[in-house]
Write a protein that holds these residues in place. Sequence first.
Motif, PDB file in Angstrom:
ATOM      1  N   LYS A  17       0.827  -1.196   0.000  1.00  0.00           N
ATOM      2  CA  LYS A  17       0.000   0.000   0.000  1.00  0.00           C
ATOM      3  C   LYS A  17       0.869   1.256   0.000  1.00  0.00           C
ATOM      4  N   GLY A  18       0.335   2.343  -0.554  1.00  0.00           N
ATOM      5  CA  GLY A  18       1.058   3.599  -0.522  1.00  0.00           C
ATOM      6  C   GLY A  18       0.709   4.513  -1.675  1.00  0.00           C
ATOM      7  N   PHE A  19       1.304   5.694  -1.663  1.00  0.00           N
ATOM      8  CA  PHE A  19       1.062   6.702  -2.687  1.00  0.00           C
ATOM      9  C   PHE A  19       1.463   6.178  -4.069  1.00  0.00           C
ATOM     10  N   ASP A  20       2.672   5.606  -4.171  1.00  0.00           N
ATOM     11  CA  ASP A  20       3.127   5.063  -5.456  1.00  0.00           C
ATOM     12  C   ASP A  20       2.178   3.983  -5.957  1.00  0.00           C
ATOM     13  N   ILE A  21       1.691   3.163  -5.046  1.00  0.00           N
ATOM     14  CA  ILE A  21       0.802   2.064  -5.420  1.00  0.00           C
ATOM     15  C   ILE A  21      -0.508   2.591  -6.006  1.00  0.00           C
ATOM     16  N   ASP A  22      -1.078   3.584  -5.339  1.00  0.00           N
ATOM     17  CA  ASP A  22      -2.350   4.149  -5.809  1.00  0.00           C
ATOM     18  C   ASP A  22      -2.177   4.893  -7.131  1.00  0.00           C
ATOM     19  N   ILE A  23      -1.045   5.586  -7.288  1.00  0.00           N
ATOM     20  CA  ILE A  23      -0.772   6.262  -8.562  1.00  0.00           C
ATOM     21  C   ILE A  23      -0.651   5.226  -9.679  1.00  0.00           C
ATOM     22  N   ALA A  24       0.054   4.126  -9.417  1.00  0.00           N
ATOM     23  CA  ALA A  24       0.215   3.062 -10.416  1.00  0.00           C
ATOM     24  C   ALA A  24      -1.126   2.451 -10.792  1.00  0.00           C
ATOM     25  N   ARG A  25      -1.967   2.221  -9.809  1.00  0.00           N
ATOM     26  CA  ARG A  25      -3.294   1.650 -10.092  1.00  0.00           C
ATOM     27  C   ARG A  25      -4.133   2.605 -10.950  1.00  0.00           C
ATOM     28  N   ALA A  26      -4.048   3.898 -10.626  1.00  0.00           N
ATOM     29  CA  ALA A  26      -4.824   4.885 -11.386  1.00  0.00           C
ATOM     30  C   ALA A  26      -4.337   4.976 -12.825  1.00  0.00           C
ATOM     31  N   ILE A  27      -3.027   4.935 -13.022  1.00  0.00           N
ATOM     32  CA  ILE A  27      -2.467   4.971 -14.379  1.00  0.00           C
ATOM     33  C   ILE A  27      -2.894   3.723 -15.153  1.00  0.00           C
ATOM     34  N   THR A  28      -2.846   2.575 -14.490  1.00  0.00           N
ATOM     35  CA  THR A  28      -3.259   1.319 -15.124  1.00  0.00           C
ATOM     36  C   THR A  28      -4.704   1.403 -15.596  1.00  0.00           C
ATOM     37  N   GLU A  29      -5.566   1.976 -14.768  1.00  0.00           N
ATOM     38  CA  GLU A  29      -6.975   2.107 -15.137  1.00  0.00           C
ATOM     39  C   GLU A  29      -7.147   3.072 -16.307  1.00  0.00           C
ATOM     40  N   LYS A  30      -6.369   4.160 -16.302  1.00  0.00           N
ATOM     41  CA  LYS A  30      -6.466   5.116 -17.403  1.00  0.00           C
ATOM     42  C   LYS A  30      -6.050   4.469 -18.731  1.00  0.00           C
ATOM     43  N   ILE A  31      -5.037   3.616 -18.692  1.00  0.00           N
ATOM     44  CA  ILE A  31      -4.505   3.016 -19.919  1.00  0.00           C
ATOM     45  C   ILE A  31      -5.314   1.801 -20.361  1.00  0.00           C
ATOM     46  N   LEU A  32      -5.680   0.933 -19.409  1.00  0.00           N
ATOM     47  CA  LEU A  32      -6.317  -0.344 -19.750  1.00  0.00           C
ATOM     48  C   LEU A  32      -7.798  -0.411 -19.446  1.00  0.00           C
ATOM     49  N   GLY A  33      -8.310   0.592 -18.722  1.00  0.00           N
ATOM     50  CA  GLY A  33      -9.707   0.544 -18.334  1.00  0.00           C
ATOM     51  C   GLY A  33      -9.871  -0.046 -16.944  1.00  0.00           C
ATOM     52  N   ARG A  34     -11.101  -0.056 -16.460  1.00  0.00           N
ATOM     53  CA  ARG A  34     -11.372  -0.476 -15.084  1.00  0.00           C
ATOM     54  C   ARG A  34     -11.008  -1.929 -14.810  1.00  0.00           C
ATOM     55  N   ASP A  35     -10.998  -2.760 -15.844  1.00  0.00           N
ATOM     56  CA  ASP A  35     -10.686  -4.181 -15.648  1.00  0.00           C
ATOM     57  C   ASP A  35      -9.191  -4.464 -15.794  1.00  0.00           C
ATOM     58  N   GLY A  36      -8.389  -3.442 -16.050  1.00  0.00           N
ATOM     59  CA  GLY A  36      -6.953  -3.645 -16.180  1.00  0.00           C
ATOM     60  C   GLY A  36      -6.319  -4.005 -14.843  1.00  0.00           C
ATOM     61  N   ASN A  37      -5.292  -4.832 -14.891  1.00  0.00           N
ATOM     62  CA  ASN A  37      -4.639  -5.309 -13.677  1.00  0.00           C
ATOM     63  C   ASN A  37      -3.289  -4.641 -13.468  1.00  0.00           C
ATOM     64  N   ALA A  38      -3.097  -4.078 -12.284  1.00  0.00           N
ATOM     65  CA  ALA A  38      -1.799  -3.544 -11.876  1.00  0.00           C
ATOM     66  C   ALA A  38      -1.105  -4.621 -11.053  1.00  0.00           C
TER      67      ALA A  38
END
Length: 268
Positions: A62-83
């Motif tokens: 967990k952490g700031f980097d983790i949440d940023i990575a998840r948000a970027i993943t969703e922006k690129i791959l959509g809500r079903d994308g996996n980080a």
Amino acid sequence: MKKIFSFVFGLAAVLLILSGCGKSVADQDISKVSKENNQIIWGVKYDTRLFGMMDVTTNEVKGFDIDIARAITEKILGRDGNAIFVEVTSKTRIPLLKNGNIDAIIATMTITEERKKQVNFSQVYFDAGQSLLVPKDSKITGVDSLTGDDTVLAVKGSTSAVNIRQHAPDAKILELENYAEAFTALQSGQGDAMTTDNAILLGMASENKNYKLTGSTFTEEPYGIAINKGQDNFLKEVNKALDEMHQDGTYDEIYSKWFPNDNTGKVK
């Protein structure tokens, strides 16, 4: 003659197979592969409070980097994308990226000219600065007060060890493998101060009331997401995602979650 022909034919067949194997993992188009696999593999810290810390109760990082990575993943791959998250340290993160074990590094990584020779960086997503963590009763008041009698703890492979040598050339430097080891060394008296980016030290101080940050920051440490050379399409997608996160408020929401009382590292 038959044996020689068979050997030559066999060798040619092997070479043909090898030549048709395609690019190595490290050379594949990450933008394309991530969409095919519906995942982005991120190299993250597991020992850095507020940025990337493994929660042993949930076995989740967990952490700031983790949440940023998840948000970027969703922006690129959509809500079903996996980080997907893979643990890295300051020493292992670039080799793991270059070898193709991870797609990108988001791990409190400072953008430097030296590192730009090996990897490309996204736009800045966090503005940090190097500082010192000391026991609350320490007489150290900042980097200028360090003397030859002081031992400063730093992490191998980080810019912090280089910077402290420049700003406090008389001080002794002891380099450890990771932040957890460095802080343990500080607690056990192996060093008089620990140095790294202020944001990381704030995380440690927030959980250990007997320690404090002292003095002001003495460097500028802009954090970027590291992406392998030759992955221009993926780099553009990451930067586009960051832009969108600033525009729609996602970035501000994540920042406020992890740094509710401190805006010094916030990118406008």
